[in-house]
Design a protein around this motif. Structure first.
Motif, PDB file in Angstrom:
ATOM      1  N   THR A 178       0.892  -1.142  -0.069  1.00  0.00           N
ATOM      2  CA  THR A 178       0.002   0.033  -0.102  1.00  0.00           C
ATOM      3  C   THR A 178       0.683   1.114   0.146  1.00  0.00           C
ATOM      4  O   THR A 178       0.655   2.207  -0.879  1.00  0.00           O
ATOM      5  N   HIS A 189       4.382   9.587  -7.655  1.00  0.00           N
ATOM      6  CA  HIS A 189       3.103   9.295  -7.974  1.00  0.00           C
ATOM      7  C   HIS A 189       1.932  10.510  -7.549  1.00  0.00           C
ATOM      8  O   HIS A 189       2.237  11.180  -6.396  1.00  0.00           O
ATOM      9  N   HIS A 190       0.986  10.866  -8.101  1.00  0.00           N
ATOM     10  CA  HIS A 190       0.311  12.074  -7.651  1.00  0.00           C
ATOM     11  C   HIS A 190      -0.517  11.925  -6.375  1.00  0.00           C
ATOM     12  O   HIS A 190      -0.603  12.850  -5.738  1.00  0.00           O
ATOM     13  N   VAL A 191      -1.127  10.617  -6.430  1.00  0.00           N
ATOM     14  CA  VAL A 191      -1.591  10.219  -5.051  1.00  0.00           C
ATOM     15  C   VAL A 191      -0.997  10.379  -3.799  1.00  0.00           C
ATOM     16  O   VAL A 191      -1.294  11.203  -2.891  1.00  0.00           O
ATOM     17  N   PHE A 192       0.295  10.207  -4.088  1.00  0.00           N
ATOM     18  CA  PHE A 192       1.235  10.377  -2.678  1.00  0.00           C
ATOM     19  C   PHE A 192       1.694  11.593  -2.453  1.00  0.00           C
ATOM     20  O   PHE A 192       1.985  12.180  -1.525  1.00  0.00           O
ATOM     21  N   PHE A 235      -6.682   2.652  -0.786  1.00  0.00           N
ATOM     22  CA  PHE A 235      -7.094   1.894  -2.217  1.00  0.00           C
ATOM     23  C   PHE A 235      -8.472   1.309  -2.145  1.00  0.00           C
ATOM     24  O   PHE A 235      -8.814   0.626  -3.246  1.00  0.00           O
ATOM     25  N   ARG A 284     -17.714   7.028  -4.042  1.00  0.00           N
ATOM     26  CA  ARG A 284     -17.051   6.293  -5.156  1.00  0.00           C
ATOM     27  C   ARG A 284     -15.440   6.331  -4.667  1.00  0.00           C
ATOM     28  O   ARG A 284     -14.929   7.153  -3.931  1.00  0.00           O
ATOM     29  N   LEU A 285     -14.566   5.409  -5.430  1.00  0.00           N
ATOM     30  CA  LEU A 285     -13.262   5.458  -5.074  1.00  0.00           C
ATOM     31  C   LEU A 285     -12.452   6.206  -5.974  1.00  0.00           C
ATOM     32  O   LEU A 285     -11.654   6.908  -5.258  1.00  0.00           O
ATOM     33  N   LEU A 286     -12.920   6.648  -7.235  1.00  0.00           N
ATOM     34  CA  LEU A 286     -12.072   7.491  -7.797  1.00  0.00           C
ATOM     35  C   LEU A 286     -12.849   8.823  -8.216  1.00  0.00           C
ATOM     36  O   LEU A 286     -14.000   8.629  -8.491  1.00  0.00           O
ATOM     37  N   SER A 295      -5.957  18.934 -11.940  1.00  0.00           N
ATOM     38  CA  SER A 295      -5.319  18.346 -13.153  1.00  0.00           C
ATOM     39  C   SER A 295      -6.212  17.340 -13.892  1.00  0.00           C
ATOM     40  O   SER A 295      -5.728  16.821 -14.776  1.00  0.00           O
ATOM     41  N   ALA A 296      -7.476  17.104 -13.368  1.00  0.00           N
ATOM     42  CA  ALA A 296      -8.541  16.188 -14.173  1.00  0.00           C
ATOM     43  C   ALA A 296      -7.950  14.619 -13.927  1.00  0.00           C
ATOM     44  O   ALA A 296      -8.625  13.847 -14.613  1.00  0.00           O
ATOM     45  N   PHE A 297      -7.029  14.544 -13.251  1.00  0.00           N
ATOM     46  CA  PHE A 297      -6.577  12.806 -12.924  1.00  0.00           C
ATOM     47  C   PHE A 297      -7.362  12.317 -12.113  1.00  0.00           C
ATOM     48  O   PHE A 297      -7.885  12.809 -10.921  1.00  0.00           O
ATOM     49  N   LEU A 298      -7.674  11.057 -12.174  1.00  0.00           N
ATOM     50  CA  LEU A 298      -8.314  10.320 -11.167  1.00  0.00           C
ATOM     51  C   LEU A 298      -7.442   9.923 -10.144  1.00  0.00           C
ATOM     52  O   LEU A 298      -6.730   9.394 -10.202  1.00  0.00           O
ATOM     53  N   PRO A 332      -7.949   8.255  -5.841  1.00  0.00           N
ATOM     54  CA  PRO A 332      -8.828   7.883  -4.483  1.00  0.00           C
ATOM     55  C   PRO A 332      -8.987   8.786  -3.453  1.00  0.00           C
ATOM     56  O   PRO A 332      -8.026   9.844  -3.686  1.00  0.00           O
TER      57      PRO A 332
END
Lengths: 414, 219
Positions: free
Chosen positions: A274, A312-315, A352, A361-363, A369-372, A374
């Motif tokens: 994770t 990574h964008h999420v992190f 995740f 929703r998850l995403l 940035s319009a990126f998906l 979580p």
């Protein structure tokens, strides 16, 4: 009184100095802070000059040695040169020591840095000292005023509690009572007992490991972490296969048993598959975190450290948010900031899998940035020592109830 | 390695797969979630047939013996026997050995040519299947990848939701067909939860088998 430490080699104090109240120091305490700062700056200038003299002196000593080695026929001349320089150097070093003592007595190096003004790390050749010290002083001058106010407020509330107990209406339980969302349940534990559990670093880490299964915590000295960061990719696979592999240096690089507690400066938390979190402690061996960063478990390289950013964008988003959470814990949960921080980080185990508590929703697309992404936000103000301890004692796992939000879903939730 | 899901295009009965559909799909991806074109990709798949002097004893030899090479692993070659669920990762020098041994001959060779797109933490590839000699389009595949995760189990919820979003976007275009995913059955091949190129090879082989099957059904 404060202990004296050497100044010519890097002046990194390894002993934790007692927090000196601002009015208990030497003669210069009678002057107002700006004058103190000016005096200290002067003394620093002097220190710089002495350091420059020492450097020139060192050059001369080396020159004398070189001359003596290359032309032995010169007789006693290089020896005398050497002795002369040696005497000069000793005098300079003595001057520097006494100057250092003066600076300490005037309060420049005494207090424990609460406001993040850390002792500047010095380059081996000392070039950074003057500039870094000046910055440090300027920051301290500002911070000292706030510090004084805080101490005054604390003294006032203590006295109020002692002499007017009937006026005691629970205002002290929340320093940030103005924020409505911080209404936490008052703990039934005696406050002294609570904070004594968590004063020692090994205790904090052990208790978190016990309370959160599936989590691996490792500790490192600061330089050791740099070595490990670059080899992370190769060692993660080994870790998952065989823990007790004898004779393998990489696996034993850091664990509570092998790193002396007072040297621990980096904590690594790994939730397999994770995330990996790197936390830096300052000073080493304490329970005061000063930086935190999230990464994917496979990331490795010299950028993987407490002030680095993941690819990574999420992190990246979580690391940004974690900086805010860290400041909150340092300001509001002073005694248990590390403990609360670690528990808050553990709430991200469901990163995740848990959908957003607002849109289910998850995403969701990030607005900029319009990126998906979580749901990257988990409210940190719900994590206080009393709340964590009560959830643990009722055998309820915190991760089950912590809500999660997307970046976009969160702003309206306040 | 990061987790990939591969889906193949199933045209509705009666319609064909042609380059127009391919360009429509590519357009869909390009306008999807701020995508950025990231480069080209290639893989090859070869069907092998045993080289026997006596053609009358074919039954002992595997009928679906495949070899796959992937761009991201230039030094490796993957052998798959789908019937027995075997996969082998070999060094690419095995090809020279096979040449020398002459025990298996290459029957059919196919190329997978893809264009890669990057959108945040996700990556997509639009892949067309063409024979080694020739330009006719035999099939279309898309590959979805989520970069932060390497565990197949952990990536499932995220990938499923991404697929939902993708399918919504696709449905607006009302193309004659849809993307289907073949269940790859990694456990049958005794592969671990951590995603590797072996998983990729198996997915491509499975997708291709499906494509062939549906092509045969259509006549």
């Amino acid at each position: 009184m404060q202990q004296q430490s050497q100044q010519a080699p890097p002046p990194h104090s390894t002993s934790t100095p007692p927090p000196a109240p601002p009015s208990s120091t030497g003669g210069s305490a009678a002057e107002a802070p700006p004058k103190q700062v000016a005096l200290a700056m002067d003394k620093l200038g002097e220190a710089e000059r002495i350091i420059a003299d020492i450097r020139i002196g060192a050059d001369r000593v080396l020159e004398a040695l070189f001359v003596a080695a290359s032309e032995p026929r010169h007789g006693t001349k290089p020896l005398q040169l050497f002795l002369k320089e040696d005497a000069c150097m000793r005098r300079y070093l003595q001057d520097l020591r006494s100057l250092g003592k003066e600076l300490e007595e005037s309060g420049v190096r005494s207090r424990k840095d609460f406001w993040g003004l850390h002792m500047p790390l010095v380059c081996p050749d000392g070039t950074m000292v003057g500039y870094a010290w000046k910055r440090q002083l300027a920051g301290q001058a500002g911070a000292s005023a706030v510090d004084r106010t805080r101490l005054a407020l604390k003294a006032f509330t203590d006295q109020k509690r002692r002499f007017f107990p009937h006026l005691d209406c629970g205002l002290e339980t929340n320093e940030s009572a103005s924020k409505k969302r911080c209404g936490s349940v008052e703990s039934t534990l005696d406050p002294k007992e609570e904070s004594s559990i968590l004063k020692m670093l090994p205790d904090v880490l052990k208790s978190v490991e016990k309370e959160v299964p599936n989590l691996k915590i490792l500790t490192f000295e600061r330089l050791d972490w740099l070595k490990r960061a670059s080899t992370l990719n190769s060692s993660t696979n080994e870790n998952s296969v065989d823990h007790s592999y004898p004779g393998s240096n990489k696996l034993r690089l850091g664990s509570l048993g092998t790193v002396a507690t007072e040297k621990v400066a980096v904590i690594e938390m790994l939730v397999p598959s994770t995330f990996r979190v790197v936390i830096s402690l300052h000073p080493a061996g304490s329970t005061d975190p000063d930086a935190v960063a999230f990464f994917a478990p496979e990331e490795s390289g010299s950028y993987v450290h407490a002030r680095g950013f993941s690819v990574h964008h999420v992190f990246r988003h979580i690391t940004d948010y974690a900086a805010t959470a860290l400041q909150y814990f340092l300001g509001n949960q002073v005694e248990s900031s590390l403990y609360c921080l670690l528990h808050w980080i553990c709430s991200y185990q469901t990163l995740f899998s848990r959908p957003c508590s607002k849109c289910s929703r998850l995403l969701a697309a990030d607005k900029q940035s319009a990126f998906l992404l979580p749901p990257v936000l988990r409210p940190y103000w719900q994590f206080s020592l009393s709340k964590i301890l009560s959830t643990i004692s009722t055998k309820d796992h915190t991760s089950d109830i912590t809500p999660a939000y997307h970046l976009g879903c969160f702003s309206e939730e306040l | 390695m990061t987790v990939k899901w591969i889906l193949h295009w199933t045209p509705t009965p009666g319609s064909v797969v042609n380059s127009q559909i391919l360009s429509e799909i590519s357009q869909c991806v390009e306008s999807f979630v701020n995508a950025v074109k990231d480069g080209r990709w290639k893989a090859t798949l070869t069907f092998y047939r045993p080289n026997l002097r006596d053609q009358s004893i074919p039954s002992e030899f595997p009928r679906d013996f495949l070899g796959i090479s992937l761009l991201e692993q230039p030094n490796k070659y993957y052998f798959i026997i789908r019937g027995n669920k075997i996969i082998l990762e070999a060094d690419s020098t095995i090809l020279t050995i096979m040449e020398k041994l002459q025990s298996y001959k290459s029957k059919v060779a196919l190329n997978f040519e893809g264009v890669q797109y990057k959108m945040g933490d996700f990556q997509m590839k639009v892949v067309k299947v063409v024979p080694n000699q020739g330009e006719s389009l035999r099939g279309i595949l898309i590959e979805i990848e989520y970069l932060p995760i390497s565990s197949i189990e952990k990536a499932k919820p995220i990938m499923e939701e991404f697929l939902e979003v993708w399918r919504e976007v696709m449905s607006k275009k009302s193309l004659p067909g849809h993307f289907t995913q073949t269940e790859p059955h990694f456990a049958d091949y005794k592969l671990p939860d951590n995603y590797t190129s072996q998983h990729t090879a198996i997915q491509y082989a499975a997708a291709l088998a499906q494509l062939i099957q549906s092509a045969q059904l259509r006549g």
